[in-house]
Design a protein around this motif. Structure first.
Motif, mmCIF file in Angstrom:
data_model
loop_
_atom_site.group_PDB
_atom_site.id
_atom_site.type_symbol
_atom_site.label_atom_id
_atom_site.label_comp_id
_atom_site.label_asym_id
_atom_site.label_seq_id
_atom_site.Cartn_x
_atom_site.Cartn_y
_atom_site.Cartn_z
ATOM 1 N N GLY A 254 55.054 49.819 96.079
ATOM 2 C CA GLY A 254 54.003 49.216 95.249
ATOM 3 C C GLY A 254 52.902 48.518 96.016
ATOM 4 N N LYS A 255 53.084 48.240 97.322
ATOM 5 C CA LYS A 255 51.998 47.606 98.090
ATOM 6 C C LYS A 255 51.133 48.702 98.704
ATOM 7 C CE LYS A 255 54.686 43.556 99.226
ATOM 8 N NZ LYS A 255 55.695 43.107 100.135
ATOM 9 N N ALA A 256 50.005 48.282 99.284
ATOM 10 C CA ALA A 256 49.125 49.284 99.887
ATOM 11 C C ALA A 256 49.861 50.011 101.017
ATOM 12 C CB ALA A 256 47.866 48.606 100.410
ATOM 13 N N VAL A 257 50.538 49.215 101.857
ATOM 14 C CA VAL A 257 51.372 49.807 102.915
ATOM 15 C C VAL A 257 52.762 49.194 102.757
ATOM 16 C CG1 VAL A 257 51.689 50.124 105.390
ATOM 17 C CG2 VAL A 257 49.380 49.967 104.443
ATOM 18 N N ASN A 258 53.769 50.058 102.675
ATOM 19 C CA ASN A 258 55.118 49.552 102.382
ATOM 20 C C ASN A 258 56.057 49.689 103.576
ATOM 21 O OD1 ASN A 258 54.979 49.036 99.318
ATOM 22 N ND2 ASN A 258 54.035 51.042 99.618
ATOM 23 N N TYR A 259 56.939 48.723 103.680
ATOM 24 C CA TYR A 259 57.916 48.762 104.766
ATOM 25 C C TYR A 259 59.303 48.470 104.228
ATOM 26 C CZ TYR A 259 53.887 48.492 107.880
ATOM 27 O OH TYR A 259 52.717 48.743 108.529
ATOM 28 N N ASP A 260 60.277 49.165 104.756
ATOM 29 C CA ASP A 260 61.674 48.812 104.521
ATOM 30 C C ASP A 260 62.029 47.842 105.655
ATOM 31 O OD1 ASP A 260 64.441 48.703 104.648
ATOM 32 O OD2 ASP A 260 64.701 50.740 103.891
ATOM 33 N N PRO A 261 62.365 46.594 105.337
ATOM 34 C CA PRO A 261 62.566 45.608 106.408
ATOM 35 C C PRO A 261 63.662 46.017 107.398
ATOM 36 C CG PRO A 261 63.238 44.725 104.250
ATOM 37 C CD PRO A 261 62.539 46.019 104.013
ATOM 38 N N ARG A 262 64.603 46.800 106.927
ATOM 39 C CA ARG A 262 65.677 47.223 107.827
ATOM 40 C C ARG A 262 65.143 48.206 108.868
ATOM 41 N NH1 ARG A 262 69.189 49.242 102.862
ATOM 42 N NH2 ARG A 262 67.150 50.151 102.478
ATOM 43 N N GLU A 263 64.247 49.068 108.413
ATOM 44 C CA GLU A 263 63.625 50.021 109.346
ATOM 45 C C GLU A 263 62.759 49.284 110.355
ATOM 46 O OE1 GLU A 263 60.201 52.010 110.831
ATOM 47 O OE2 GLU A 263 60.001 50.896 108.961
ATOM 48 N N ARG A 264 62.056 48.246 109.851
ATOM 49 C CA ARG A 264 61.200 47.454 110.746
ATOM 50 C C ARG A 264 62.022 46.778 111.845
ATOM 51 N NH1 ARG A 264 56.353 48.460 111.577
ATOM 52 N NH2 ARG A 264 57.442 50.414 111.470
ATOM 53 N N PHE A 265 63.200 46.302 111.415
ATOM 54 C CA PHE A 265 64.081 45.612 112.352
ATOM 55 C C PHE A 265 64.485 46.564 113.485
ATOM 56 C CE2 PHE A 265 68.505 44.788 113.606
ATOM 57 C CZ PHE A 265 68.402 43.495 114.070
ATOM 58 N N VAL A 266 64.902 47.761 113.107
ATOM 59 C CA VAL A 266 65.335 48.741 114.109
ATOM 60 C C VAL A 266 64.153 49.122 114.997
ATOM 61 C CG1 VAL A 266 66.232 51.074 114.444
ATOM 62 C CG2 VAL A 266 67.143 49.643 112.617
#
Lengths: 420, 899
Positions: free
Chosen positions: B780-792
């Protein structure tokens, strides 16, 4: 949960078709205000305070204007006005059309503990503080909640008060509508003061609400039907209280009240009685007053404890878990939850130099104390747990003395021991 | 309108004397008798009162019963049904949730003309319902107590009606005497009764009034009934601010009033008791004044300033009640009921100053508690390990928890993101011990796991081979092997662990690596016990170098006990006692857990062992590597990698592989795999933990994975293979791969855009989705992130680890947006992370044609099983410790027929 003022009160009165002064919100345009002045001759400018506050009139917080310049000046003066009775700060103003009238009426509905029934309070000497009037000028009429407020209650009361006869009939017609509002939307106080008796073109008197105050029963979900925006009640609760309130279910109490934001004793307290006694004795040294009794399940107690610790443990010298000899609250479940939350807090926010004092009794006491003991031991915290055969007030005194000592030197010693 | 009752009151009051309030003649019906609170409280009330509960109700529960020591209390759907059976009662006790209380009262009033009393325990009854209840009961001549009260009790009659006055041992607090109690606080009703004992005062009738806005049986009624009760010579009233119930009272017997809550004057909303919110004239000080006026005293009673009269005294601290009462009664020439019992001085039951120099007044010494608590403290101090109350563990877990908001799962409060930084062996130990092992512990764990990985000639391998030949999936093949690792396989190690536990449990040993002299225990060993620890074959499979073995009290002990020839089972037991002992002593794990650790250990080894066919198990080699080398030098993570990929991992690969396994540990107790293993435990009956077959619970986990759960990771791998198989990609770890990732992504995005439009136009909404992008929560945001993916991603960046597939995915989400396929930039989700790590591991052998696509799929599935094995081990152990027999079943009433 209180609501004051006509901006929202007017919307509620509309639900039962009770006449109300014309009102514009803070977003009103110059033209709209001008139109209102033109239509009504004058407007009253009142600051909007969220939640319950003292009298605005008494504090010089009501402006009056008959032209747009004066209206805008008053708007500027009152827009962010601070109420002298508290810390409340206004968030905008309303413009309320003047209602010319000869008579002002006070009317309220509330629960009376004297009559143990819903009770109407009425006088035709309205527009002033009700406390300032002599008893002979006011009528308090309890009535049967099953049948509600009836026209004859109002007619009889006004007659006995000797109210002018021309106002009786219009009030008898309109006031019973307010019981519908009160009874159907979970209110426990509804006060209109003043109701001004406006004469219409045909010469008939119409009661027009010129101010509004109500309070909702937090345990009655009926107020939710009104779809009022949550921010209206936000100022009633601190961020911490709001977070705890989200866990409010009938299984176990979760009442909290912030006592001193700079307090140094955080005391999860169990039982309404203990809440009254412990908060009294801890005074300003307490961060919060709480009642977590009523046998909360483990998961609820864990969540509550996490929130309490998150907000208050960092600044505390003493974690003080206190209650009487519980009748039904499972001490093992509640202590296990608090101990697990304490461990979580240390894992999340790092170790803190805290002295743990406990006073409690009840089912599964020793298992609960043993669990707590194992936890505080493993965290390296000093502690004293007292049995329920120690006077609760003495245990509170112990916690107070411990807090003093921790402040003076204990905290420093403990920090060194814990390698913080 | 009200019925005629006691003439004195302008409203209905039925109770004329406290002696009538709770009697043996009162017969009780409990509404919602099988509710959680009633279930715990009602049996005690019933037993204490000699069996006064006639029946209870619970909609849809007719035919059930509440068990008590005096026999079962029958349960009916409704009052009407019970009345039709001829059951009579005069008192209703309400345990319904707040929204049902008013209707419950209406039902019981309507259905029972004999009704005289209603006692409402429920908290948070709305004011509207409270006033309606009052009106109904007034019209029908019924006394109401509560809501939010604990009911009434009578120490003379030995009757308690309603809630839990006196807790689970009412006779401890409710001792027959001459004082009546009326209290706004339920807890203080009992606490005051207990305090009174310290000055020799017992009680007659105790009333917990509740402190809602409506108090139906109030002080006015209480003092009237007190006057008519010859047994009561005096009274205690505990009151809080709010309400005029204490105003204008007529008090004729000596009374101590305790008013607490001056601070509540500053409240703007209720805290504690709902009705304890004062208006202008009913705060605590006003109430103190009312009582002072009744008693003709000018001040509050304190021990330093004892102000009292013949009529009474006012206190603001409940601890002063016994003293004040005794003084008032002395003036009335009334002596205490019995010799004082105990005192109210500070008694510390548990304490430790942790070496701090406390001032003398704070250094409260630990004293022996009163009985029966002293005995309980003694027993519990001897008890070892965690003890959990048993409860239904259906869909519940004490081990794992997934936060629906963050999608992050925690195992024993440790986030999977943190778990993913640990090795497989560390996570396996953690899943059972709840602590990560130190370096020494890790060495021991690797040894315990690796020593049983080569299963050359073992039937378990034959079973797994047979399953594979029959074209069963990897999880099914593994389940066949695990079935062979039954209790019989591990009984010696488990027995030896039990013996070690028995020998050391009260020895004072806190940590297995502490300095400890076990000579005395050694000396006390019988010949049979020594024999148990001794190896019967020429060589023990486990060999622990002296320097390592001597660090552990247990390993050293079994070596000495066995005369230098300890058995493998004894050493396996000793290794796990070493790993688990500290957690046991800190009550983090149970005795049952520590005894079974060798069994778990063998199962973990078998998972890795049986993931490859028997041809890879040579006499001295596993997957081509010398077994001895693996035992001595490899970590279990490396061995698992070897089984999957056929070679030792590089340092970066080891890091990525560990991370992958860590991320796969669990998704909470609701996942199918967790449900499978929990069902396995439940069906064996965890209430007798010795009957639970741990290997069977793992089979439950395995059979509850499959091509959709566990095997689906392959979907993303297949997608990536399609994109890259024709490209000249040599090493996915090389940043200089020479490929234009954006162009590959762009090409796909364009194709996909057209495909999607075509399918949608054709009315097919089940069109193929791009695997591993987008997420139902992180959107739903302009750019979306899965925080778990960001962590890795951040960890990889930090370590300088490159993965071309990961890079491709980041390009893909952007190009999907650029090509207007997606409305915003989708997140790359956690499943993509798993797929890209896996594919990177197998890419080179796959590209070289050494392994087939089918084998890649098997490797992906097996990796999932290795990771999930960690979480399921935690789940199994947790369910064994907390669960009830057959607790995962769903009642027939909650099942539906859809034929």
């Amino acid at each position: 949960m209180q609501l004051t003022g006509l901006l929202w009160g007017g919307k509620l009165l509309k639900k039962v078709e009770f006449p109300c002064a014309d009102v514009l919100g803070p977003e009103a345009s110059v033209d709209e205000i001008k139109d209102l002045i033109k239509k009504k001759g004058q407007v009253f400018i009142k600051p909007i305070f969220k939640g319950g506050v003292g009298k605005k009139g008494k504090s010089g917080l009501i402006g009056k204007a008959s032209d747009i310049t004066a209206a805008l000046q008053e708007k500027e003066r009152l827009y962010f006005a601070k109420h002298p009775a508290g810390t409340s700060k206004a968030d905008g103003v309303t413009f309320e059309g003047g209602v010319p009238a000869k008579h002002e009426v006070y009317f309220s509905l509330s629960e009376s503990t004297v009559f143990r029934a819903p009770t109407m309070t009425i006088t035709h000497h309205g527009g002033v503080d009700i406390e300032e009037l002599g008893k002979d000028k006011i009528k308090e009429i309890p009535f049967d909640p099953l049948t509600g407020l009836k026209s004859f209650h109002i007619a009889n009361a006004l007659e006995e008060l000797g109210a002018p006869s021309e106002i009786i009939s219009p009030l008898v017609q309109h006031l019973p509508k307010l019981w519908t509002l009160y009874n159907n939307y979970g209110m426990n106080v509804l006060e209109l003061n003043p109701i001004r008796m406006f004469q219409d073109n045909a010469g008939r008197l119409i009661p027009v609400a010129c101010d509004f105050k109500c309070s909702f029963d937090i345990d009655d979900p009926a107020w939710k039907r009104l779809d009022l925006p949550a921010h209206l009640f936000a100022s009633d609760y601190s961020e911490f209280e709001q977070e705890i309130n989200q866990l409010r279910t009938y299984q176990g109490q979760s009442d909290v009240f912030v006592i001193n934001e700079k307090g140094t004793i955080t005391a999860p307290t169990f039982g309404g009685g203990a809440n009254a006694l412990v908060t009294e004795l801890l005074g300003e040294r307490a961060t919060i007053s709480s009642d977590f009794g009523g046998n909360p399940p483990y998961t609820k107690m864990l969540e509550i404890s996490k929130i309490v610790f998150k907000y208050w443990l960092g600044q505390s010298n003493v974690l003080f878990i206190i209650g009487g000899k519980a009748n039904n609250t499972d001490i093992y479940e509640t202590f296990r939850a608090m101990a697990d939350a304490l461990r979580w807090y240390f894992q999340t926010y790092g170790p803190k130099p805290i002295y743990v004092v406990v006073g409690r009794g009840g089912p599964n006491l020793i298992r609960g104390m043993a669990y707590m003991k194992d936890t505080v031991e493993s965290l390296g915290l000093p502690y004293r747990f007292f049995g329920f055969d120690s006077a609760m007030s003495e245990v509170v005194n112990y916690a107070l003395k411990t807090d003093e000592w921790m402040e003076k030197e204990g905290k420093k010693q403990l920090k060194e021991k814990m390698g913080i | 309108m009200h019925k005629a009752g006691v003439k004195k009151f302008p409203y209905y009051v039925g109770v004329n004397s406290l002696a009538e309030l709770a009697t043996k003649d009162d017969k009780v019906c409990v509404l919602n008798i099988l509710g959680n609170e009633s279930k715990a409280v009602t049996p005690t009330s019933h037993e204490y009162s000699g069996g006064n509960v006639v029946f209870g109700t619970g909609p849809g529960r007719s035919g059930q019963a509440l068990e008590t020591k005096l026999g079962p209390i029958p349960v009916y759907n409704s009052i009407k049904e019970a009345r039709a059976k001829g059951l009579k009662f005069n008192t209703a006790v309400i345990y319904l949730p707040p929204s049902g209380v008013k209707d419950g009262v209406a039902e019981v009033v309507r259905q029972n003309p004999d009704l005289k009393k209603v006692i409402i325990l429920t908290e948070k009854v709305s004011i509207k319902d409270a006033r309606t209840i009052r009106a109904i009961c007034q019209a029908n001549g019924i006394d109401v107590f509560g809501g939010n009260c604990l009911g009434v009790a009578d120490a003379w009659n030995k009757v308690r009606i309603g809630g839990a006055l006196g807790g689970n041992k009412p006779e401890e607090s409710l001792v027959k005497g001459s004082i009546a109690i009326f209290s706004n606080s339920g807890n203080f009703t009992t606490t005051i009764a207990t305090y009174l004992l310290t000055k020799g005062w017992g009680t007659t009738t105790s009333i917990s009034s509740g402190k809602d806005v409506y108090i139906h049986f109030s002080p006015a009624e209480f003092f009237h009934a007190l006057d008519n009760d010859d047994r009561s010579k005096g009274a205690i009233i505990y009151a809080e601010p709010g309400g005029y119930y204490e105003h204008g009272l007529e008090i004729n017997k000596p009374t101590v009033a305790c008013v607490v809550g001056r601070w509540k004057a500053k409240l703007t909303k209720a805290c504690g008791h709902a009705g304890s919110l004062a208006g202008s004239g009913d705060d605590a000080r006003a109430k103190e004044k009312w009582f002072m006026d009744y008693f003709g005293v000018k001040d509050i009673y304190t021990p330093e300033n004892p102000v009292f009269s013949k009529k009474g005294a006012v206190v603001t601290n409940i601890a002063h009640i016994p003293d004040a009462l005794t003084k008032v009664m002395e003036l009335n020439k009334i002596k205490p009921d019995f010799e004082p019992k105990g005192d109210l001085s500070l008694k510390c039951w548990f304490g430790n100053s942790q070496g701090l120099k406390l001032p003398k007044e704070l250094d409260a010494l630990v004293v022996k508690a009163i009985e029966p608590y002293a005995e309980q403290i003694e027993i519990i101090s001897k008890q070892l390990g965690a003890q959990y109350p048993r409860q239904s563990m259906k869909d519940a877990s004490g081990a794992t928890m997934m936060d629906a908001k963050t999608q992050l799962t925690k195992v024993y409060n440790v986030s999977l993101l943190d778990c993913s930084k640990k090795s497989l062996e560390e996570n396996l130990v953690f899943s059972l011990i709840k602590d990560y092992p130190d370096e020494y512990g890790r060495t021991l764990a690797n040894l315990a796991f690796n020593v049983y990985v080569n299963m050359h000639g073992d039937a378990a391998l034959i079973a797994a081979d047979a399953a594979r030949e029959a074209e069963s999936s990897p999880n099914t093949a593994l389940a066949s092997a695990i079935a062979i690792i039954g209790k019989g396989r591990v009984k010696h190690a488990v027995n030896e662990a039990s013996l070690l536990l028995e020998l050391f449990q009260h020895s004072g040993l806190q940590n297995a690596t502490d300095k400890f002299d076990s000579a005395k225990i050694l000396k006390g060993l019988t010949a049979e016990q020594k024999e148990l620890f001794t190896e019967k074959t020429p060589h023990s499979a486990i060999r622990i170098p002296q320097s390592e073995g001597d660090k552990s009290v247990f390993i050293k002990f079994v070596k000495e006990a066995a005369g230098g020839k300890p058995s493998s089972d004894a050493l396996l037991a000793a290794i796990w006692m070493t790993l688990g002992w500290s957690a046991l002593m800190r009550r983090k794990i149970s005795k049952s857990t520590i005894i079974n650790l060798p069994w778990y250990s063998r199962i973990f080894s078998a998972f890795v062992a049986a993931s490859v066919d028997s041809s890879k198990h040579e006499k001295d080699k596993f997957c081509g590597v010398r077994s001895q080398e693996i035992i001595e030098k490899w970590s279990f993570t490396e061995t698992a990698f070897l089984a999957l990929i056929g070679r030792k991992p590089t340092a970066d690969e080891l890091f990525e592989f560990s991370m992958l396994l860590g991320l796969l540990i669990s998704n909470g107790p609701g996942t199918i795999s967790a449900q499978g293993c929990k069902g396995g435990v439940s069906a064996d009956g965890p209430e007798d933990p010795t009957r639970v077959q741990i290997n069977k619970a793992f089979i439950g986990f395995l059979t509850h994975t499959g091509f959709a759960h566990g095997g689906n990771g392959y979907e993303a791998i297949a997608f990536l293979i399609d994109r890259f198989k024709d490209k000249n990609l040599k090493s996915p770890a090389d940043k200089k791969h020479g490929l234009n990732l954006k162009a590959i992504a762009d090409e796909y995005a364009k194709w996909y855009g057209k495909y999607k439009a075509k399918e949608k136009a054709a009315g097919n909404i089940e069109y193929m989705k791009v695997p591993c992008v987008n997420h139902p929560v992180f959107k739903g945001k302009a750019v979306n992130y899965d925080p778990r993916e960001r962590f890795v991603n951040s960890l990889f960046e930090e370590k300088g680890i490159y993965n071309v597939f990961f890079d491709f995915y980041h390009n893909l989400v952007q190009t999907l947006f650029d090509n207007k396929v997606s409305e915003n930039v989708y997140c790359v989700n956690i499943d993509a992370v798993i797929a890209v790590i896996l594919l990177k591991m197998v890419w080179e052998p796959f590209k070289a044609g050494k392994i087939s696509e089918k084998e890649v799929e098997t490797a992906a599935f097996t990796t999932f099983l290795f990771g999930r094995m960690i979480g399921c081990a935690a789940e199994i152990d947790d369910h064994i410790n907390r669960g009830r027999n057959m607790d995962t079943r769903t009642p027939a009433s909650s099942c539906s027929f859809v034929g």
